[in-house]
Design a protein around this motif. Structure first.
Motif, short mmCIF file in Angstrom:
data_model
loop_
_atom_site.label_atom_id
_atom_site.label_comp_id
_atom_site.label_asym_id
_atom_site.label_seq_id
_atom_site.Cartn_x
_atom_site.Cartn_y
_atom_site.Cartn_z
N ILE A 233 0.84 -1.20 0.00
CA ILE A 233 0.00 0.00 0.00
C ILE A 233 0.88 1.25 0.00
O ILE A 233 0.60 2.23 -0.71
CB ILE A 233 -0.94 -0.01 1.22
N HIS A 234 1.95 1.21 0.78
CA HIS A 234 2.86 2.35 0.83
C HIS A 234 3.43 2.67 -0.54
O HIS A 234 3.57 3.84 -0.92
CB HIS A 234 3.99 2.07 1.82
N GLU A 235 3.75 1.66 -1.30
CA GLU A 235 4.28 1.90 -2.65
C GLU A 235 3.25 2.60 -3.53
O GLU A 235 3.59 3.50 -4.31
CB GLU A 235 4.72 0.57 -3.29
N LEU A 236 1.98 2.20 -3.40
CA LEU A 236 0.93 2.88 -4.16
C LEU A 236 0.84 4.35 -3.77
O LEU A 236 0.69 5.23 -4.62
CB LEU A 236 -0.43 2.22 -3.89
N VAL A 237 0.93 4.61 -2.46
CA VAL A 237 0.81 5.98 -1.96
C VAL A 237 2.01 6.81 -2.39
O VAL A 237 1.88 7.95 -2.85
CB VAL A 237 0.66 5.96 -0.43
N LYS A 238 3.20 6.24 -2.24
CA LYS A 238 4.43 6.95 -2.58
C LYS A 238 4.47 7.28 -4.07
O LYS A 238 4.92 8.37 -4.47
CB LYS A 238 5.64 6.11 -2.18
N ARG A 239 3.98 6.37 -4.89
CA ARG A 239 3.96 6.57 -6.33
C ARG A 239 3.11 7.78 -6.72
O ARG A 239 3.33 8.40 -7.75
CB ARG A 239 3.41 5.31 -7.00
N ARG A 240 2.16 8.11 -5.85
CA ARG A 240 1.29 9.25 -6.11
C ARG A 240 1.73 10.51 -5.36
O ARG A 240 0.97 11.47 -5.24
CB ARG A 240 -0.16 8.88 -5.77
N GLY A 241 2.94 10.48 -4.85
CA GLY A 241 3.53 11.66 -4.25
C GLY A 241 2.97 12.05 -2.90
O GLY A 241 3.03 13.22 -2.51
N ARG A 242 2.42 11.07 -2.16
CA ARG A 242 1.83 11.35 -0.86
C ARG A 242 2.65 10.70 0.26
O ARG A 242 3.38 9.73 0.05
CB ARG A 242 0.42 10.79 -0.78
N THR A 243 2.49 11.26 1.47
CA THR A 243 3.04 10.65 2.68
C THR A 243 1.93 9.83 3.33
O THR A 243 0.84 10.33 3.61
CB THR A 243 3.53 11.72 3.67
N MET A 244 2.22 8.56 3.59
CA MET A 244 1.20 7.64 4.09
C MET A 244 1.06 7.76 5.61
O MET A 244 2.02 7.63 6.35
CB MET A 244 1.54 6.20 3.72
N HIS A 245 -0.17 8.01 6.04
CA HIS A 245 -0.55 7.93 7.45
C HIS A 245 -1.38 6.66 7.63
O HIS A 245 -2.16 6.30 6.74
CB HIS A 245 -1.39 9.14 7.86
N PHE A 246 -1.25 6.00 8.77
CA PHE A 246 -2.07 4.82 9.03
C PHE A 246 -2.18 4.59 10.53
O PHE A 246 -1.32 5.02 11.30
CB PHE A 246 -1.50 3.57 8.33
N TRP A 247 -3.27 3.92 10.93
CA TRP A 247 -3.48 3.64 12.35
C TRP A 247 -2.45 2.63 12.84
O TRP A 247 -2.17 1.64 12.17
CB TRP A 247 -4.90 3.11 12.57
N ALA A 248 -1.96 2.88 14.05
CA ALA A 248 -0.79 2.13 14.53
C ALA A 248 -1.15 0.92 15.40
O ALA A 248 -0.25 0.26 15.93
CB ALA A 248 0.12 3.06 15.33
N ASP A 249 -2.43 0.61 15.57
CA ASP A 249 -2.80 -0.42 16.54
C ASP A 249 -2.18 -1.79 16.23
O ASP A 249 -1.75 -2.49 17.15
CB ASP A 249 -4.33 -0.54 16.64
N ILE A 250 -2.09 -2.16 14.96
CA ILE A 250 -1.59 -3.49 14.63
C ILE A 250 -0.07 -3.56 14.80
O ILE A 250 0.45 -4.49 15.44
CB ILE A 250 -1.98 -3.89 13.19
N VAL A 251 0.65 -2.58 14.29
CA VAL A 251 2.11 -2.65 14.40
C VAL A 251 2.57 -2.48 15.85
O VAL A 251 3.61 -3.01 16.23
CB VAL A 251 2.81 -1.62 13.49
N LEU A 252 1.78 -1.77 16.65
CA LEU A 252 2.17 -1.64 18.06
C LEU A 252 2.01 -2.96 18.80
O LEU A 252 2.65 -3.18 19.84
CB LEU A 252 1.34 -0.55 18.74
#
Length: 510
Positions: A233-252
């Motif tokens: 998903i990050h690659e899709l977002v980066k390809r469109r010139g955006r900084t990806m924000h996402f909820w941290a509950d799973i990685v925490l």
């Protein structure tokens, strides 16, 4: 504000402007004196916030300006509000513009509309056809309106969990994860292709370079599988010139994976209970408390304020780059918008200057700057009605017992757990809190609507108490339910589109 030397009668004196690079970003110095008003600001945003402060001073001082000097800047560079428009209310454009006006004066500079299925994607009409969705043209209008008021409208699209509004349709059913029917299957190649299509259509309507892809609450998805899909998903977002924000509950919950996250992502650390502890995830992050309005009918005032104070304290301690105040609509979005005003205002104050506002109860601020009530009724009423849940003395995670007494069938465990004595006490408390309502003198175009919204919320709370009583009259309850529902529909349509109302009412008043 410094000591007041004298009062200057309006109309206000001449205003002078100057750039002062020594001030922090978004900061300003405002000097009001007989010879004129001088605004020094670090940038255009700082000048705007000085003018908002001037507006607040004028409102408090009854048509006079105190001679004073104010030097001010924010604690958090990003101070945001997230409004749920997917469960189930999609506000009208008039409602959104009005909310933006309020948030701008409170120096909020980040707004998100939480979206699952409520954007009108060209190829996915079956998903949104009954939801009265936002269109691209509407987003662009709102985006421009926000920019004029120094608010960044940040795109938001759920991208992993909470996908049930899509997956219930036959066209998308094969994309459901085996482990969790509400999640996209991260291993299915069409899942990523669908997200790429959605991002390609949604993002061009926004000027913000941030993008919240959500990806929360994906229970049943193994940590490594989650991370691999998140990186795609990050690659899709980066390809469109955006900084990806996402909820941290799973990685925490999988701290061993945090080191493998892309370097440029921003983690959104959320928690909504008073006792929630916000910790440093070791990456750029926002603290994300909430208004505590959802699953409540009238809010949870004490929980809301404790949660927001904890978020601000921890965010400052751990170097959070933002404060995102969330307002959700779980289980039908029964709370009316003004119920959330206390939480919005508290979050704005705490994220701008925690030291000055940490111990405030915000009642006076609600009367002056939110409800604009010269009778000083609505601030206290909203605050106290939001504490009705405490009278029941039955804690319910992320909600209130009163909400479930109204929503659930009588077989639900909450019916056997509540005290009849406490229900009677709650009913009397609500009655006493509401007595002054007719005396409110709000200087707002929607004053009558706000009074009606709080009146119906109080009726809901009282009905919840009645439903919880073992000897309640079923016929009388049904008649009262019908009356409340009719008024609820009217009030819903006063601020929101019709889409979502039917879904909300399916389970309404159980």
């Amino acid at each position: 504000m410094t000591a007041v030397d004298e009062l200057i009668l309006l109309p206000r004196p001449r205003c002078f402007h100057a750039t002062n690079a020594s001030l922090p970003a978004q900061g300003y110095r405002l000097r009001i004196a007989p010879e004129g008003v001088r605004i020094e600001a670090a940038d255009a945003a700082g000048e705007f916030y000085a003018r908002m402060t001037m507006r607040q001073i004028e409102r408090q001082c009854g048509g006079k300006l105190p001679a004073c000097t104010i030097e001010d800047w924010p604690d958090f560079p990003s101070r945001g509000v997230l409004l749920d428009i997917s469960r189930d209310k999609v506000p009208t454009m008039e409602t959104l513009f009005g909310l933006v006006n309020e948030l701008a004066e409170w120096k909020i500079n980040h707004l998100e509309l939480y979206t699952e299925h409520t954007f009108a994607y060209r190829n996915h009409r079956e998903v949104w056809k009954d939801a009265s969705p936002m269109t691209g043209e509407e987003i662009e209008r709102l985006n421009a309106y926000c920019r004029e008021r120094f608010i960044e409208l940040v795109p938001n699209q759920q991208s992993f969990g909470h996908f049930e509004r899509w997956l219930k349709h036959a066209k998308y059913r094969e994309l459901a994860a085996v482990e969790r029917a509400t999640c996209l299957d991260p291993r299915h190649p069409r899942s990523l292709a669908l997200l790429a299509e959605l991002y390609g259509e949604l993002l061009p309507h926004f000027t913000s370079r941030k993008f919240n892809v959500n990806c929360d609450e994906t229970a049943g998805i193994e940590g490594r599988v989650y991370l691999d899909f998140l990186r795609k998903i990050h690659e899709l977002v980066k390809r469109r010139g955006r900084t990806m924000h996402f909820w941290a509950d799973i990685v925490l919950r999988h701290p061993e994976l945090i080191g493998e996250l892309p370097d440029d992502v921003v983690l959104l650390a959320w928690g909504y209970e008073a006792e929630h502890t916000f910790t440093d995830p070791g990456r750029p992050f926002f603290v994300c408390p909430g208004t505590s309005s959802w699953n409540s009918i009238a809010g949870r005032t004490e929980n809301c304020l404790a949660n927001q104070r904890n978020a601000a304290t921890a965010g400052l301690q751990h170097g959070a780059i933002g404060y995102l105040n969330t307002d959700w609509g779980d289980n039908g979005h029964w709370q009316y918008l003004p119920v959330s005003y206390l939480g919005f205002a508290a979050g704005a104050a705490l994220s701008w200057c925690h030291a000055a506002n940490g111990d405030r109860d915000f009642v006076d601020a609600l009367d002056v700057h939110v409800f604009r009530d010269s009778a000083r009724v609505m601030g206290r009423l909203a605050y106290d009605l939001g504490n009705a849940y405490r009278c029941v003395e039955l804690p319910v995670p992320n909600g209130t017992a009163l909400f479930h007494l109204l929503r659930q069938s009588r077989t639900h465990r909450v019916f056997g757990a509540v005290s009849q004595e406490n229900l009677q006490k709650t009913r009397e408390y609500v009655r006493d809190v509401m007595r002054p309502l007719a005396g409110a003198r709000m200087q707002r175009a929607d004053a009558a609507l706000i009074q009606a919204e709080f009146a119906n919320a109080a009726r809901m709370l009282t009905l919840a108490c009645d439903r919880g009583c073992a000897d309640s009259d079923a016929g009388g309850l049904a008649e009262e339910m019908r009356a409340i529902l009719a008024e609820h529909r009217r009030l819903w349509l006063a601020r929101n589109r019709e889409g979502g109302l039917a879904d909300s009412s399916v389970c309404s008043f159980g």
